[in-house]
Design a protein around this motif. Sequence first.
Motif, PDB file in Angstrom:
ATOM      1  N   GLY A 618      19.911  -5.029  -0.686  1.00  0.00           N
ATOM      2  CA  GLY A 618      18.499  -5.471  -0.691  1.00  0.00           C
ATOM      3  C   GLY A 618      18.063  -4.836  -1.975  1.00  0.00           C
ATOM      4  O   GLY A 618      16.999  -5.442  -2.761  1.00  0.00           O
ATOM      5  N   GLY A 619      18.731  -3.736  -2.854  1.00  0.00           N
ATOM      6  CA  GLY A 619      18.545  -3.466  -4.126  1.00  0.00           C
ATOM      7  C   GLY A 619      19.424  -4.375  -4.903  1.00  0.00           C
ATOM      8  O   GLY A 619      19.764  -5.326  -4.925  1.00  0.00           O
ATOM      9  N   TYR A 620      19.168  -3.879  -6.237  1.00  0.00           N
ATOM     10  CA  TYR A 620      19.820  -4.476  -7.387  1.00  0.00           C
ATOM     11  C   TYR A 620      20.905  -3.682  -8.073  1.00  0.00           C
ATOM     12  O   TYR A 620      20.859  -2.614  -8.053  1.00  0.00           O
ATOM     13  N   TYR A 621      21.876  -4.286  -8.612  1.00  0.00           N
ATOM     14  CA  TYR A 621      22.890  -3.799  -9.338  1.00  0.00           C
ATOM     15  C   TYR A 621      22.365  -2.988 -10.464  1.00  0.00           C
ATOM     16  O   TYR A 621      21.245  -3.467 -11.138  1.00  0.00           O
ATOM     17  N   PRO A 622      22.720  -1.576 -10.872  1.00  0.00           N
ATOM     18  CA  PRO A 622      23.736  -0.885  -9.866  1.00  0.00           C
ATOM     19  C   PRO A 622      22.958   0.019  -8.923  1.00  0.00           C
ATOM     20  O   PRO A 622      21.635   0.387  -9.203  1.00  0.00           O
ATOM     21  N   ALA A 623      23.477   0.328  -7.804  1.00  0.00           N
ATOM     22  CA  ALA A 623      22.918   1.008  -6.431  1.00  0.00           C
ATOM     23  C   ALA A 623      22.731   2.196  -7.128  1.00  0.00           C
ATOM     24  O   ALA A 623      21.780   3.148  -6.455  1.00  0.00           O
ATOM     25  N   ARG A 624      23.555   2.730  -7.841  1.00  0.00           N
ATOM     26  CA  ARG A 624      23.328   4.266  -8.454  1.00  0.00           C
ATOM     27  C   ARG A 624      22.036   4.579  -9.241  1.00  0.00           C
ATOM     28  O   ARG A 624      21.713   5.586  -9.189  1.00  0.00           O
ATOM     29  N   VAL A 625      21.797   3.489  -9.749  1.00  0.00           N
ATOM     30  CA  VAL A 625      20.524   3.766 -10.749  1.00  0.00           C
ATOM     31  C   VAL A 625      19.107   3.010 -10.407  1.00  0.00           C
ATOM     32  O   VAL A 625      18.796   1.980 -10.405  1.00  0.00           O
ATOM     33  N   ALA A 640       4.393 -12.409  -9.583  1.00  0.00           N
ATOM     34  CA  ALA A 640       4.276 -13.216  -8.642  1.00  0.00           C
ATOM     35  C   ALA A 640       2.761 -13.142  -7.964  1.00  0.00           C
ATOM     36  O   ALA A 640       1.895 -12.266  -8.071  1.00  0.00           O
ATOM     37  N   HIS A 641       2.134 -14.243  -7.527  1.00  0.00           N
ATOM     38  CA  HIS A 641       0.961 -14.163  -7.054  1.00  0.00           C
ATOM     39  C   HIS A 641       0.731 -13.367  -5.998  1.00  0.00           C
ATOM     40  O   HIS A 641      -0.301 -12.584  -5.937  1.00  0.00           O
ATOM     41  N   ASP A 642       1.528 -13.455  -4.976  1.00  0.00           N
ATOM     42  CA  ASP A 642       1.533 -12.470  -4.076  1.00  0.00           C
ATOM     43  C   ASP A 642       2.906 -11.825  -3.775  1.00  0.00           C
ATOM     44  O   ASP A 642       3.651 -12.463  -2.979  1.00  0.00           O
ATOM     45  N   PRO A 643       3.258 -10.664  -4.211  1.00  0.00           N
ATOM     46  CA  PRO A 643       4.504  -9.959  -4.368  1.00  0.00           C
ATOM     47  C   PRO A 643       5.097  -9.745  -2.698  1.00  0.00           C
ATOM     48  O   PRO A 643       6.270 -10.182  -2.607  1.00  0.00           O
ATOM     49  N   ALA A 644       4.226  -9.942  -1.771  1.00  0.00           N
ATOM     50  CA  ALA A 644       4.575  -9.406  -0.373  1.00  0.00           C
ATOM     51  C   ALA A 644       5.300 -10.795  -0.008  1.00  0.00           C
ATOM     52  O   ALA A 644       6.218 -10.657   1.014  1.00  0.00           O
ATOM     53  N   GLU A 645       5.197 -11.835  -0.320  1.00  0.00           N
ATOM     54  CA  GLU A 645       5.646 -13.067  -0.030  1.00  0.00           C
ATOM     55  C   GLU A 645       7.109 -13.353  -0.554  1.00  0.00           C
ATOM     56  O   GLU A 645       7.730 -14.131  -0.053  1.00  0.00           O
ATOM     57  N   HIS A 646       7.220 -12.505  -1.686  1.00  0.00           N
ATOM     58  CA  HIS A 646       8.497 -12.919  -2.337  1.00  0.00           C
ATOM     59  C   HIS A 646       9.561 -12.415  -1.424  1.00  0.00           C
ATOM     60  O   HIS A 646       9.650 -11.354  -1.067  1.00  0.00           O
ATOM     61  N   PRO A 647      10.655 -13.007  -1.366  1.00  0.00           N
ATOM     62  CA  PRO A 647      11.687 -12.769  -0.228  1.00  0.00           C
ATOM     63  C   PRO A 647      12.590 -11.557  -0.723  1.00  0.00           C
ATOM     64  O   PRO A 647      13.020 -10.822   0.350  1.00  0.00           O
ATOM     65  N   ALA A 648      12.720 -11.258  -1.947  1.00  0.00           N
ATOM     66  CA  ALA A 648      13.422 -10.084  -2.135  1.00  0.00           C
ATOM     67  C   ALA A 648      12.842  -8.804  -2.024  1.00  0.00           C
ATOM     68  O   ALA A 648      13.487  -7.835  -2.046  1.00  0.00           O
ATOM     69  N   VAL A 649      11.451  -8.975  -2.046  1.00  0.00           N
ATOM     70  CA  VAL A 649      10.589  -7.692  -2.078  1.00  0.00           C
ATOM     71  C   VAL A 649      10.679  -6.737  -0.990  1.00  0.00           C
ATOM     72  O   VAL A 649      11.300  -5.587  -0.901  1.00  0.00           O
ATOM     73  N   GLY A 650      10.906  -7.355   0.371  1.00  0.00           N
ATOM     74  CA  GLY A 650      10.792  -6.593   1.637  1.00  0.00           C
ATOM     75  C   GLY A 650      12.017  -5.787   1.580  1.00  0.00           C
ATOM     76  O   GLY A 650      12.184  -4.662   1.647  1.00  0.00           O
ATOM     77  N   PRO A 651      13.235  -6.468   1.455  1.00  0.00           N
ATOM     78  CA  PRO A 651      14.378  -5.742   1.420  1.00  0.00           C
ATOM     79  C   PRO A 651      14.707  -4.655   0.397  1.00  0.00           C
ATOM     80  O   PRO A 651      15.208  -3.467   0.730  1.00  0.00           O
ATOM     81  N   ALA A 652      14.317  -5.000  -0.669  1.00  0.00           N
ATOM     82  CA  ALA A 652      14.456  -4.028  -1.895  1.00  0.00           C
ATOM     83  C   ALA A 652      13.412  -2.845  -1.720  1.00  0.00           C
ATOM     84  O   ALA A 652      13.942  -1.711  -1.901  1.00  0.00           O
ATOM     85  N   CYS A 653      12.243  -2.867  -0.901  1.00  0.00           N
ATOM     86  CA  CYS A 653      11.520  -1.859  -0.692  1.00  0.00           C
ATOM     87  C   CYS A 653      12.343  -1.029   0.382  1.00  0.00           C
ATOM     88  O   CYS A 653      12.333   0.275   0.422  1.00  0.00           O
ATOM     89  N   TRP A 655      15.376  -0.713   1.201  1.00  0.00           N
ATOM     90  CA  TRP A 655      16.453  -0.057   0.582  1.00  0.00           C
ATOM     91  C   TRP A 655      15.891   1.283  -0.347  1.00  0.00           C
ATOM     92  O   TRP A 655      16.296   2.497  -0.188  1.00  0.00           O
ATOM     93  N   LEU A 656      14.882   0.962  -1.248  1.00  0.00           N
ATOM     94  CA  LEU A 656      14.419   2.170  -2.001  1.00  0.00           C
ATOM     95  C   LEU A 656      13.997   3.175  -1.256  1.00  0.00           C
ATOM     96  O   LEU A 656      13.945   4.414  -1.470  1.00  0.00           O
ATOM     97  N   ARG A 657      13.159   3.092  -0.301  1.00  0.00           N
ATOM     98  CA  ARG A 657      12.557   3.901   0.631  1.00  0.00           C
ATOM     99  C   ARG A 657      13.733   4.816   1.421  1.00  0.00           C
ATOM    100  O   ARG A 657      13.497   6.061   1.671  1.00  0.00           O
ATOM    101  N   GLY A 658      14.851   4.171   1.695  1.00  0.00           N
ATOM    102  CA  GLY A 658      15.958   4.815   2.151  1.00  0.00           C
ATOM    103  C   GLY A 658      16.876   5.688   1.251  1.00  0.00           C
ATOM    104  O   GLY A 658      17.661   6.640   1.644  1.00  0.00           O
ATOM    105  N   LEU A 659      16.230   5.690  -0.100  1.00  0.00           N
ATOM    106  CA  LEU A 659      17.370   6.361  -1.028  1.00  0.00           C
ATOM    107  C   LEU A 659      16.904   7.533  -1.307  1.00  0.00           C
ATOM    108  O   LEU A 659      17.609   8.291  -1.898  1.00  0.00           O
ATOM    109  N   VAL A 660      15.548   8.021  -0.789  1.00  0.00           N
ATOM    110  CA  VAL A 660      15.084   9.377  -1.207  1.00  0.00           C
ATOM    111  C   VAL A 660      16.160  10.504  -0.860  1.00  0.00           C
ATOM    112  O   VAL A 660      16.777  10.529   0.266  1.00  0.00           O
ATOM    113  N   ASP A 661      16.394  11.378  -1.437  1.00  0.00           N
ATOM    114  CA  ASP A 661      17.275  12.493  -1.278  1.00  0.00           C
ATOM    115  C   ASP A 661      16.811  13.779  -1.898  1.00  0.00           C
ATOM    116  O   ASP A 661      15.769  14.004  -2.343  1.00  0.00           O
ATOM    117  N   GLY A 662      17.643  14.777  -1.527  1.00  0.00           N
ATOM    118  CA  GLY A 662      17.245  16.197  -2.057  1.00  0.00           C
ATOM    119  C   GLY A 662      16.256  16.593  -1.017  1.00  0.00           C
ATOM    120  O   GLY A 662      15.772  15.951  -0.387  1.00  0.00           O
TER     121      GLY A 662
END
Lengths: 929, 130
Positions: A618-625, A640-653, A655-662
Amino acid sequence: MTSSEPGAANPDRWVKLAALPPDAPPDRVIREAQADLTRCALELEREFDVALPFTVRATSYDEDPPSLTVTIADTVECTITWAALVRARDKGLGPVDLLASALERPWAGDASGQERPAVLDHTWRPKRVGRAVGPDEREMEQNRAIARDFDIIHEVEDTLDGGQDVMIVGQHGSGRTATAAVAARELAGRGYREIWLNLADAGDGPESIIAALMRIPRSKKYLIVVDGLQANILVVPAIQACVDRLRRHFGLEIRILATTLTSIAAKLERGELRFPAQLITVRAKDLIILMMDDEDIHGAARDRFQRMVGNDVHIAAKAIDMVADGREPTEEALQREFTGNTTDPTRRAILYRLACLGAFSQGMPENEAVTEFGDDVIQALVDADLIHRTDGAIAIAPRRRAGLVLSYARAHWPEICNGQPRNRPEEIVWTYLRTSDRRIRAALSQIDNVNIHDDTLREASLNLLATWERSEDLGRWLVRRTEDDPTWGDNLGSGVFAGMALGRLHHEVQWLKIAKWIRSRWRYDSGSLPEPVGDPTTDLEDFRQIADLMANEDASFWSKTGHPSGLAAADFDPGKAYRSWALGLLLCFEGSAPLRHRDRRRIDQLLRMAERAAEKTGGYYPARVPWVTARILIGISVAAHDPAEHPAVGPACRWLRGLVDGPARQWRGGTGEWNSDEATTAMCVIALAEADRGGRAADVIATALAWLRSEEQREKWKSPGREIALAQVVEAFVRYTDDPVREELMTLIQQTKTEWEEEPHPDYRRPEERLRLPFLAAELTEIVWRTVRREVKLLLQDVMAEADPERTPPAVEQGGRPVPREPEPVPAERPCGLAEGELRRWRTAAHRLQNALDAEIADRRGIDVPSAKALLNQYVHWQSLCETLLGRLDRRASRETLQALDDLGRAAMDVAWPATLPYPDTYCDEEPA
Amino acid sequence: MKVPLPASSSLNFLAGIFAGAGINLVTSVAGGRNPNAGASTTKIFVDSALWVVAAAFLTWVAQVVQRGERNADADVARRNRLTEAEKDEVRDLHERQSWGHARLPIALTVVSLFVSVLFLPGLVHWSDLF
């Protein structure tokens, strides 16, 4: 001046084109439009030869898209596609307005080397074209009553006749417009045909000039009156370019007569805008004295008159009328005059509303007023001379009159100003202003023309003005750098951020230069990531550096376990990460393009590419950054007119949410030094907040913000050298919290302003150095803009308080925002004297002068020649003078000091002395003029 | 009133002329009997020696003037903020100073020149005088 006759075929309307159904095929559209245009041309030419005739030359149905070509004055060709014709019809733009817009498209040389405007196609956004209508007979009467100084009028006429453009400058209420109107009428007698633009009407601009020329009879000479440059200064370059083209390509003899405030004229000379014109100043005092002489007002009555009327010729004219009627002109009598003693609640409402707006020299668009109040009431008020109609807007002008009406209303009309929050002046003004960024800008730039006294304006508001000025300075710097090098050193990041800032500040010409370069430099119509055309841009270097830093980070921290993201430095592909980053940048750039130049096709290509480029996680290369993914998400939400509609947005978000660390649940930068954890976290917060409107990220965002707010972090991102992190964090706070960020904003401005005032010495070992300044510029403009919107209401309150001293400060009624109860420790300084940048320039020049004098003296010691001795004495004398002046050189330096220093510098250093040093508008020891 | 004083190069040139005159005299004797009957060989040798001495003194003058010029050059080169007028004045100053220093060698030159002219064979008939 001709106007459309109601009975005959109205050249301003589409007949056949309007009769077409909405889904008509292109060739029918073209055919009907051609018929309409031909008929229109015939109509216009029926009674006289027009200045700019047009003929429909050719229609091409086979080309894609089908279009027709119109030749203007047998000289220039414009091509209009069928899509543009449909747009114009739908927006209510008539044939002449359409042609005017077509002629105003950006010009360029075509295949045969001839210059012609670009094709008017589907990317065009129709804009209302204001009518270039001058004052009518009744207004001319008033103008003549005011403009009594015939010396000035003749001077204006002679200068214009002699071949130079003229700018009439003066303070508020000094009779500039009246003088211009009278001069224009006199010149009409000498064969000049008049075209009147009032820049208070947003629709008045170069298209209005062309549309007017297409309707008025041909003449040997034309006079374009541009009234009130200060109302819409951004359109001035376009007007100049248009007049230039009219002179060059059509051989029309045109002179320009402009009016504006003195301070704006000074800014024009200092700034990037050049308006080559002779400046002629009108002074209210002189006109008022002439008026009093003409009307035989002498002695004690004269003093009273002058005191009451102040520096405003319009009020003086009104008072003169009263005297002629035999009434005594007192302030209360004037107020009753100006309000017509009306009891009708609708009229009172209109007057109150216009008086509030009038305190900012703003008017209300007429169509809005008619919709809200009805045409009859408005017309009645205009007939009663209580409100003033100009070219699409109604207003109460000038400011002093608005102030009088306002205080009268507050004192005598309790039902209108009943203290309800909705009816407070600042609310009314804010409701009007917030509909458009342009209006806010116009109002803010006018505020420093208001007489501001120490005790009325709070320090907060003064800071707001200072940050506003800073962002204007920033805009000018960006414009200069872009003109020097639109590629910003062949660096995509710099170009994108600079372009975003320029777009935000409405510098469209420079934005377009950057856009042309970026659009030709990158391809993204196919593939999964954008490809540079030709060699990669210099950003790739940064990613190679990142690879090195990653290797360091791995070796220092993760040698045993490997990086938590799973991507080791050895496997990192800088080229792929670079292109991934480019995708995010391009999305941000195209998505935030000014409306006129927004290219939907490119945006769609990029959005589709964003879908393809996402990895399985769901994220973009590189996963590390994660900030690469964050940048792409931000780009998608902008484009985008409606970002929530864009297919890549949901998975990317997700993934990003799951990344929190520390322990603090923040995002890690993944690159060691480049883009610290704080900046990365801020960026991810922004990305999630913008893209994931569903609110599932709220917890993560809140925790991240809390971490950023914590004391420990605050210390880190305040240290010098971390401005990029600071800017990113401040942006996050400004967008999503109510936290006061003024202190951090001032720090940011403080720490960076030296950088862009001096020549940059890029230290490429510092991370992100290449795009540091443009990035900071983009961030600052965004932050300042948002802060201004948040705080401008407080500013309006203060200004209103200035206009109406009797009111009680509404701070108590505001609620919510804590009001400082204890008195301000230091009185807020008046915005007078030199600005920081200006003072710096003076100091630099003075130090150079000192060095030069020292060198001259050193070279002449020990020579016994009489001429050398004489010069030595001279220089020694100058040296002591220079030291004295340097001691007096600070923000509050007086006119004498600055003038003396300037003269000394010129005498001592001749051509090496800077030719134009910035003098302040108002001196701290002088009364504002 | 500004009298343009000769430069050191001109003086050197002039010294060369004097030396040439002296050597010419010598070679005229060395070549064969002097057709000018009134001149004795000794006198001619003395005269030519005097010419050479005059040349030597003139070279000394030239050297002093040249030193003055060099000083002026150094002074002007060091101070690059001087105006043209000042530079001219500096040079003039040094020039006058050097001519002041050259008084002695000038006097010696003039004396030896005068005497060598007197001794020119055939110019003054000493036999008639004494």
